[in-house]
Design a protein around this motif. Structure first.
Motif, PDB file in Angstrom:
ATOM      1  N   ASP A   1      14.202  -1.628  23.750  1.00  0.00           N
ATOM      2  CA  ASP A   1      12.744  -1.718  23.585  1.00  0.00           C
ATOM      3  C   ASP A   1      12.026  -2.029  24.889  1.00  0.00           C
ATOM      4  OD1 ASP A   1      13.776  -4.279  23.770  1.00  0.00           O
ATOM      5  OD2 ASP A   1      12.490  -5.127  22.209  1.00  0.00           O
TER       6      ASP A   1
ATOM      7  N   TYR B   1      14.028   2.815  29.098  1.00  0.00           N
ATOM      8  CA  TYR B   1      14.203   3.495  27.818  1.00  0.00           C
ATOM      9  C   TYR B   1      12.844   4.014  27.353  1.00  0.00           C
ATOM     10  CZ  TYR B   1      18.915   1.582  27.526  1.00  0.00           C
ATOM     11  OH  TYR B   1      20.239   1.290  27.785  1.00  0.00           O
ATOM     12  N   GLY B   2      12.837   5.231  26.835  1.00  0.00           N
ATOM     13  CA  GLY B   2      11.594   5.807  26.345  1.00  0.00           C
ATOM     14  C   GLY B   2      10.696   6.390  27.408  1.00  0.00           C
TER      15      GLY B   2
ATOM     16  N   PHE C   1       9.633   9.632  26.277  1.00  0.00           N
ATOM     17  CA  PHE C   1       9.129   9.668  24.909  1.00  0.00           C
ATOM     18  C   PHE C   1       7.621   9.920  24.965  1.00  0.00           C
ATOM     19  CE2 PHE C   1       8.259   7.898  20.661  1.00  0.00           C
ATOM     20  CZ  PHE C   1       9.337   8.404  19.952  1.00  0.00           C
TER      21      PHE C   1
ATOM     22  N   HIS D   1       5.309   7.781  26.864  1.00  0.00           N
ATOM     23  CA  HIS D   1       6.232   6.980  27.688  1.00  0.00           C
ATOM     24  C   HIS D   1       6.453   5.580  27.106  1.00  0.00           C
ATOM     25  CE1 HIS D   1       5.517  10.262  30.457  1.00  0.00           C
ATOM     26  NE2 HIS D   1       4.222   9.979  30.456  1.00  0.00           N
TER      27      HIS D   1
ATOM     28  N   PRO E   1       8.733   2.766  25.180  1.00  0.00           N
ATOM     29  CA  PRO E   1      10.093   2.386  24.787  1.00  0.00           C
ATOM     30  C   PRO E   1      10.096   1.922  23.334  1.00  0.00           C
ATOM     31  CG  PRO E   1       9.114   0.644  26.128  1.00  0.00           C
ATOM     32  CD  PRO E   1       8.113   1.770  26.082  1.00  0.00           C
ATOM     33  N   THR E   2      10.595   2.755  22.441  1.00  0.00           N
ATOM     34  CA  THR E   2      10.525   2.486  21.008  1.00  0.00           C
ATOM     35  C   THR E   2      11.693   1.670  20.481  1.00  0.00           C
ATOM     36  OG1 THR E   2      11.737   4.511  20.521  1.00  0.00           O
ATOM     37  CG2 THR E   2       9.319   4.663  20.625  1.00  0.00           C
TER      38      THR E   2
ATOM     39  N   ARG F   1      14.735   3.261  20.804  1.00  0.00           N
ATOM     40  CA  ARG F   1      15.759   4.301  20.820  1.00  0.00           C
ATOM     41  C   ARG F   1      16.567   4.162  22.112  1.00  0.00           C
ATOM     42  NH1 ARG F   1      11.449   6.262  18.043  1.00  0.00           N
ATOM     43  NH2 ARG F   1      11.831   7.726  16.307  1.00  0.00           N
TER      44      ARG F   1
ATOM     45  N   GLY G   1      14.271   9.375  25.532  1.00  0.00           N
ATOM     46  CA  GLY G   1      13.277   9.963  24.640  1.00  0.00           C
ATOM     47  C   GLY G   1      13.777  10.019  23.215  1.00  0.00           C
ATOM     48  N   LYS G   2      13.787  11.206  22.641  1.00  0.00           N
ATOM     49  CA  LYS G   2      14.173  11.370  21.244  1.00  0.00           C
ATOM     50  C   LYS G   2      15.693  11.312  21.076  1.00  0.00           C
ATOM     51  CE  LYS G   2      10.107  14.272  20.363  1.00  0.00           C
ATOM     52  NZ  LYS G   2       9.606  15.625  19.967  1.00  0.00           N
TER      53      LYS G   2
ATOM     54  N   GLN H   1      17.843  12.612  25.876  1.00  0.00           N
ATOM     55  CA  GLN H   1      17.289  13.361  24.746  1.00  0.00           C
ATOM     56  C   GLN H   1      17.724  14.831  24.793  1.00  0.00           C
ATOM     57  OE1 GLN H   1      13.031  13.414  24.436  1.00  0.00           O
ATOM     58  NE2 GLN H   1      12.693  14.394  26.404  1.00  0.00           N
TER      59      GLN H   1
END
Length: 361
Positions: free
Chosen positions: A56, A60-61, A64, A67, A69-70, A72, A76-77, A342
């Motif tokens: 998070d 990371y992300g 995405f 941009h 950070p989710t 994941r 990205g995905k 991703q």
């Protein structure tokens, strides 16, 4: 003996594949995706846990949308996002524990995955994350919300036509076989016996999903663990035949192949015994190994090191804003020392879509 077993199961899998109807994917038949497992399908559940196994934070992300950070474990995905897109359900498969997930979001699916999870309680305790039992309890909470929102009849229809994705087992092998083998594997006598223990737990979970109404179940096998950058690095710094070389650990890959052969056998038995169910094995070993061995074919320039930092050991909390990332993640198969970019996940998902006609027939 192992090679004969692997070959026979490969032949069985080929027969199953050839029996899949060569028709367009009936995406309208799948109403939702519910994902269970580890970091390969965690869309951010660990953000809400007291665990170090979190993605998070940047970088990371970084690729995405917006941009962000989710949580994941990628730039990205991840594969479940791509499966959701392929099926025309929605662009992203969110984490159930995301407070922004609404009852309406639940109708088309969520991920219950938890980075660091495994089929062995020792693995889960080490990471302080959600085991499959806890993930199933969250699914029951989601199902209760769905029933309250749309009623029992509609809820039953959603679950029976949903795709259940399971991706787990890599952490058990990484932590308990290759890093801390004496504490967990020794009581089982051999790696093979330990794999049998893991697979029995997995089979029990699949039967539990079936009991809850799941009828379309896709189970991912193990990747070529010996080619994960962290394993390549560890192998290169200890006295062995791969000392000072960045190459895949052949024996660890054989272990993964043997596990996958056994998993295919379990899937075959479940398919034969679970009435009205479609259970499919998702081969991630073959496409990932192909990307490792022939990176240029996929537009990759690097296939045995990650984009984050040195790309040799960094992941989770030690892949952070203090690390310099590679200038173009699309040229890398791995994002950190364990997880794919991703682009890598998109290749795995595209490879797996050959199973969808079977699951929707």
């Amino acid at each position: 003996m192992a090679s004969k077993t692997t070959s026979s199961f490969f032949f069985l899998s080929l027969l199953v594949f050839l029996s899949i109807p060569n028709s367009a994917i009936a995406s309208d038949k799948i109403t939702a995706i519910f994902a269970f497992g580890d970091s390969t399908i965690d869309a951010g559940n660990n953000n809400h846990l007291n665990s170090l196994f979190r993605g998070d934070h940047l970088p990371y992300g970084c690729d995405f949308p917006n941009h962000v950070p989710t949580g994941r474990f990628s730039n990205g995905k991840i594969s479940t996002d791509y499966f959701s897109q392929i099926l025309g359900i929605k662009d992203l498969l969110p984490a159930f524990l995301d407070p922004q997930v609404t009852d309406n979001d639940l109708l088309t699916g969520v991920s219950f995955g938890s980075g660091g999870s495994g089929l062995d309680s020792h693995t889960v305790a080490l990471a302080n994350v959600l085991d499959l039992g806890s993930q199933f309890e969250l699914f029951e909470q989601a199902l209760l919300r769905i029933r309250r929102f749309v009623g029992n009849e509609k809820a039953n229809d959603i679950i029976q036509n949903a795709l259940f994705v399971i991706s787990i087992g890599t952490n058990d092998m990484l932590f308990n076989v290759y890093m801390l083998p004496t504490s967990t594997v020794t009581p089982y006598g051999s790696i093979s016996s330990y794999q049998d223990f893991l697979l029995q737990n997995l089979q029990n979970f699949i039967q539990r999903l079936y009991g809850a109404g799941g009828r379309r179940i896709m189970v991912a096998g193990l990747p070529p663990i010996g080619c994960l950058p962290i394993q390549v690095t560890i192998d290169s710094i200890i006295p062995s035949q791969n000392w000072l070389q960045r190459v895949c650990n052949v024996q660890q890959n054989i272990d993964s192949q043997n596990y996958n052969a056994k998993l295919q056998y379990h899937v075959h038995l479940l398919q034969a015994t679970l009435q009205d169910a479609k259970v499919a094995y998702l081969d991630i070993y073959t496409p990932i190994l192909d990307m490792v061995l022939y990176p240029a074919k996929y537009g990759f320039g690097h296939s045995l090191q990650g984009c984050c930092g040195t790309g040799m050991l960094e992941m989770g909390p030690v892949c952070n804003t203090d690390d310099i990332i590679c200038p173009d993640p699309s040229k890398y198969l791995f994002w950190d020392a364990v997880h794919l970019t991703q682009k890598g996940y998109s290749v795995v998902a595209n490879n797996g879509q050959t199973l969808l006609p079977y699951l929707t027939s």
